[in-house]
Design a protein around this motif. Structure first.
Motif, PDB file in Angstrom:
ATOM      1  N   GLN A  80       0.820  -1.210   0.000  1.00 39.75           N
ATOM      2  CA  GLN A  80       0.000   0.000   0.000  1.00 39.75           C
ATOM      3  C   GLN A  80       0.852   1.256   0.000  1.00 39.75           C
ATOM      4  OE1 GLN A  80      -2.882  -0.165   3.177  1.00 39.75           O
ATOM      5  NE2 GLN A  80      -3.855  -1.991   2.339  1.00 39.75           N
ATOM      6  N   ASN A  82       0.940   5.135   1.388  1.00 38.96           N
ATOM      7  CA  ASN A  82       0.388   5.991   2.440  1.00 38.96           C
ATOM      8  C   ASN A  82       0.683   7.455   2.145  1.00 38.96           C
ATOM      9  OD1 ASN A  82      -0.697   6.711   5.022  1.00 38.96           O
ATOM     10  ND2 ASN A  82       1.389   6.875   5.785  1.00 38.96           N
ATOM     11  N   LYS A  88      -5.303  13.132   1.122  1.00 43.94           N
ATOM     12  CA  LYS A  88      -5.363  12.247  -0.038  1.00 43.94           C
ATOM     13  C   LYS A  88      -5.222  12.986  -1.363  1.00 43.94           C
ATOM     14  CE  LYS A  88      -8.273   9.048   2.491  1.00 43.94           C
ATOM     15  NZ  LYS A  88      -9.601   8.435   2.568  1.00 43.94           N
ATOM     16  N   ASN A 104      -0.543   1.151   7.521  1.00 41.21           N
ATOM     17  CA  ASN A 104      -1.472   2.090   6.899  1.00 41.21           C
ATOM     18  C   ASN A 104      -2.732   2.242   7.757  1.00 41.21           C
ATOM     19  OD1 ASN A 104      -1.884   3.922   4.832  1.00 41.21           O
ATOM     20  ND2 ASN A 104      -2.856   2.445   3.493  1.00 41.21           N
ATOM     21  N   HIS A 107      -1.825   4.318  10.830  1.00 44.51           N
ATOM     22  CA  HIS A 107      -1.668   5.720  10.445  1.00 44.51           C
ATOM     23  C   HIS A 107      -3.034   6.384  10.267  1.00 44.51           C
ATOM     24  CE1 HIS A 107      -0.935   9.078   7.575  1.00 44.51           C
ATOM     25  NE2 HIS A 107       0.102   9.268   8.359  1.00 44.51           N
ATOM     26  N   ALA A 108      -3.982   5.668   9.652  1.00 41.43           N
ATOM     27  CA  ALA A 108      -5.334   6.205   9.462  1.00 41.43           C
ATOM     28  C   ALA A 108      -6.012   6.462  10.806  1.00 41.43           C
ATOM     29  CB  ALA A 108      -6.162   5.243   8.623  1.00 41.43           C
TER      30      ALA A 108
END
Length: 127
Positions: A80, A82, A88, A104, A107-108
């Motif tokens: 993925q 990031n 975004k 990921n 982190h989200a």
């Protein structure tokens, strides 16, 4: 993808297809049918990511993945990409990194992009 320099436009580019190039800042530039370096428009795709049309083949691709594939080495084959700042829409190479699924997700959670309570129930809660 192979890195190339296009003198007319300046900056660092990498080939996406014979007539498409990706720039370090996420611009997708087309020379399709003799165009003179037209920057393609992109749109918001699912979950807020920017997506660009690629004419033939796959009809579109997420811009952050194109930038990462072109400019960021991935020796550990992490799956993925990031956005380091959590934005975004910021697809600049300096704001992207290859990560594992777990990193990921963490982190989200830390950046508030995903609510951990809803996450546990399987609800779709992306911003």
């Amino acid at each position: 993808m192979k890195e190339v320099q296009i003198c007319k436009l300046g900056g660092k580019y990498s080939t996406v297809r014979d007539y498409l190039y990706i720039r370090e800042n996420g611009d997708v530039v087309s020379y399709y049918k003799g165009q003179k370096g037209r920057i393609l428009k992109n749109r918001y795709a699912t979950k807020g990511y920017r997506q660009s049309s690629l004419h033939n083949g796959p009809k579109s691709a997420k811009v952050h993945r194109l930038v990462a594939l072109a400019f960021i080495p991935n020796p550990d084959n992490k799956p993925q990409v990031n956005h380091i700042d959590g934005n975004k829409s910021n697809n600049h190479v300096d704001n992207l990194e290859w990560v594992t699924n777990g990193k990921n997700a963490k982190h989200a959670q830390i950046t508030g992009l995903r609510n951990p309570e809803k996450w546990a129930t399987g609800s779709k809660n992306y911003q």
